[in-house]
Design a protein around this motif. Structure first.
Motif, PDB file in Angstrom:
ATOM      1  N   GLY A  28       0.798  -1.219   0.000  1.00 16.79           N
ATOM      2  CA  GLY A  28       0.000   0.000   0.000  1.00 16.79           C
ATOM      3  C   GLY A  28       0.829   1.267   0.000  1.00 16.79           C
ATOM      4  N   ILE A  29       2.067   1.171  -0.472  1.00 18.63           N
ATOM      5  CA  ILE A  29       2.962   2.324  -0.555  1.00 18.63           C
ATOM      6  C   ILE A  29       3.187   2.635  -2.032  1.00 18.63           C
ATOM      7  CG2 ILE A  29       5.275   3.210  -0.031  1.00 18.63           C
ATOM      8  CD1 ILE A  29       5.335   1.294   2.369  1.00 18.63           C
ATOM      9  N   HIS A  46       1.076  16.063  -3.330  1.00 19.90           N
ATOM     10  CA  HIS A  46       1.389  16.051  -1.902  1.00 19.90           C
ATOM     11  C   HIS A  46       1.810  14.642  -1.494  1.00 19.90           C
ATOM     12  CE1 HIS A  46      -1.248  19.834  -1.035  1.00 19.90           C
ATOM     13  NE2 HIS A  46      -0.075  20.132  -1.586  1.00 19.90           N
ATOM     14  N   TYR A  47       2.803  14.574  -0.600  1.00 20.81           N
ATOM     15  CA  TYR A  47       3.375  13.289  -0.236  1.00 20.81           C
ATOM     16  C   TYR A  47       3.433  13.108   1.281  1.00 20.81           C
ATOM     17  CZ  TYR A  47       4.759  13.011  -5.110  1.00 20.81           C
ATOM     18  OH  TYR A  47       4.738  12.957  -6.482  1.00 20.81           O
ATOM     19  N   ASP A  48       3.449  11.832   1.673  1.00 24.77           N
ATOM     20  CA  ASP A  48       3.625  11.492   3.085  1.00 24.77           C
ATOM     21  C   ASP A  48       5.107  11.399   3.441  1.00 24.77           C
ATOM     22  OD1 ASP A  48       0.754  10.919   3.806  1.00 24.77           O
ATOM     23  OD2 ASP A  48       1.015   9.462   2.181  1.00 24.77           O
ATOM     24  N   VAL A  49       5.922  11.004   2.455  1.00 25.88           N
ATOM     25  CA  VAL A  49       7.364  10.822   2.668  1.00 25.88           C
ATOM     26  C   VAL A  49       8.109  11.316   1.433  1.00 25.88           C
ATOM     27  CG1 VAL A  49       9.232   9.147   3.044  1.00 25.88           C
ATOM     28  CG2 VAL A  49       7.020   8.802   4.157  1.00 25.88           C
ATOM     29  N   THR A  85       2.679  17.107   7.991  1.00 24.63           N
ATOM     30  CA  THR A  85       2.919  15.712   8.393  1.00 24.63           C
ATOM     31  C   THR A  85       3.897  14.992   7.472  1.00 24.63           C
ATOM     32  OG1 THR A  85       0.944  15.102   7.140  1.00 24.63           O
ATOM     33  CG2 THR A  85       0.693  15.438   9.533  1.00 24.63           C
ATOM     34  N   CYS A  86       4.320  15.639   6.379  1.00 26.84           N
ATOM     35  CA  CYS A  86       5.244  15.006   5.439  1.00 26.84           C
ATOM     36  C   CYS A  86       6.596  14.784   6.100  1.00 26.84           C
ATOM     37  CB  CYS A  86       5.406  15.873   4.197  1.00 26.84           C
ATOM     38  SG  CYS A  86       6.567  15.215   2.980  1.00 26.84           S
ATOM     39  N   ALA A 314       8.056   2.792   6.082  1.00 36.11           N
ATOM     40  CA  ALA A 314       6.912   2.533   6.960  1.00 36.11           C
ATOM     41  C   ALA A 314       7.215   2.927   8.397  1.00 36.11           C
ATOM     42  CB  ALA A 314       6.532   1.052   6.886  1.00 36.11           C
ATOM     43  N   SER A 315       8.440   2.677   8.839  1.00 37.65           N
ATOM     44  CA  SER A 315       8.828   3.016  10.205  1.00 37.65           C
ATOM     45  C   SER A 315       8.773   4.519  10.438  1.00 37.65           C
ATOM     46  CB  SER A 315      10.236   2.492  10.487  1.00 37.65           C
ATOM     47  OG  SER A 315      10.704   2.922  11.748  1.00 37.65           O
ATOM     48  N   ASN A 316       9.209   5.289   9.447  1.00 39.96           N
ATOM     49  CA  ASN A 316       9.201   6.746   9.585  1.00 39.96           C
ATOM     50  C   ASN A 316       7.794   7.308   9.668  1.00 39.96           C
ATOM     51  OD1 ASN A 316      11.907   8.466   9.234  1.00 39.96           O
ATOM     52  ND2 ASN A 316      12.183   6.475   8.273  1.00 39.96           N
ATOM     53  N   THR A 317       6.885   6.760   8.886  1.00 41.68           N
ATOM     54  CA  THR A 317       5.518   7.275   8.927  1.00 41.68           C
ATOM     55  C   THR A 317       4.835   6.895  10.235  1.00 41.68           C
ATOM     56  OG1 THR A 317       4.748   5.322   7.715  1.00 41.68           O
ATOM     57  CG2 THR A 317       5.237   7.314   6.446  1.00 41.68           C
TER      58      THR A 317
END
Length: 325
Positions: A28-29, A46-49, A85-86, A314-317
């Motif tokens: 799911g990434i 826009h991105y999460d990471v 939150t990025c 995943a760990s960072n998010t």
């Protein structure tokens, strides 16, 4: 989860980003892989990471290249446009420190440790900023208690072919061959092998590579030895400076405890998650020297590289560690 990975086309092929994208989608990434100059096409996303390897652009910008400066400038504005939150993995303000070998050496001094009978050191390092300082070459060596031979490296660590052109000064007659700005490091005999430590988040992997052999003075011409560092420590390097098969050793040289101590120290000091450490062990001792740090290296030989990258993302998010430029 949306992820932006900014890496050159060459690196995309080297680390097989197509395979990374496919594997990440199963978790799911969703990763957009983009080279720096194409980032404007994604300006509304826009991105999460965000993961970046813009080292060469930053170096070329420092050297006055306008197009590279534009890439860096656009990236900095782009990061500021992202949601609070990025997560920015290895912000540029941290990774670009590694462009300067003098600054890197200073920070590495704070990473020295002693553990289980081993000493973790960095080579004694002196910086010469201009050709005028060559007149005081001997005085500087005496000041830092350094003896010939010494290793001379350009201060600029990336972004130009000259960054990898180095010299070993074996006798005083070799001094005119060097061109500041450079760093001078004590030459440490280390039995012709280099320890590569690759780090992805909390995971690390070690392997051995060829390196400069002991007793190299016989190869000097007019008191110096010139070489390209890229020809010395690749898996299949066969330079006259190498010793055939020296890196093909069984068993580990450093325990996981020693390596973890080095990795933790560098991670904390440099605030990086994707990096490599080059280390050598002084012949016949338990003195290990960290001689170089690289941001987002090639990870050649690491098994399950893609899985470790996905786990790190995943760990960072999960931790929601927000780090803005």
């Amino acid at each position: 989860m949306r992820v932006l990975m900014l890496v050159s086309e060459k690196k995309q092929k080297h680390i097989d980003t197509a395979g990374l994208v496919t594997l990440a989608e199963r978790d799911g990434i969703f990763i957009d892989v983009v080279s720096g100059e194409l980032l404007p096409r994604f300006k509304d996303n826009h991105y999460d990471v965000i993961i970046q390897k813009l080292t060469d652009y930053a170096a070329q910008s420092f050297l006055g290249d306008e197009s590279s400066a534009n890439v860096i400038g656009f990236f900095q504005k782009f990061v500021l446009s992202q949601p609070e939150t990025c997560v920015i993995i290895d912000p540029l303000c941290y990774s670009e420190i590694l462009l300067d070998r003098s600054k890197t050496a200073e920070k590495l001094k704070r990473c020295t440790r002693q553990i289980k009978g081993w000493n973790i050191f960095v080579p004694t390092t002196v910086t010469l900023h201009s050709s005028a300082e060559l007149d005081s070459f001997h005085e500087r060596l005496e000041e830092y208690r350094m003896n010939l031979p010494v290793l001379c490296k350009p201060v600029l660590a990336h972004g130009a072919e000259s960054a990898h052109q180095m010299d070993i000064i074996c006798t005083p007659s070799g001094i005119p061959s060097i061109s500041p700005p450079i760093i001078i490091q004590e030459f440490i005999e280390h039995d012709a092998f280099l320890i590569k430590i690759f780090v992805i988040g909390q995971f690390f992997f070690t392997c051995l590579r060829p390196s400069i052999r002991n007793n190299i003075q016989d190869l000097s011409v007019d008191g110096s030895i010139h070489f390209d560092s890229h020809s010395i420590s690749k898996p299949n390097s066969s330079s006259p400076l190498n010793e055939v098969g020296a890196h093909l050793r069984s068993g580990s040289i450093l325990s996981n405890t020693i390596v973890k101590t080095m990795v933790d120290a560098v991670r904390q000091e440099f605030s990086l998650q994707l990096f490599g450490i080059d280390a050598i062990v002084r012949s016949g001792t338990k003195d290990v020297f960290m001689v170089d740090i690289n941001h987002f290296p090639g990870y050649s030989g690491m098994r399950d590289f893609h899985r470790h990258m996905i786990d790190m993302i995943a760990s960072n998010t999960r931790k929601k560690e927000v780090s803005k430029i």
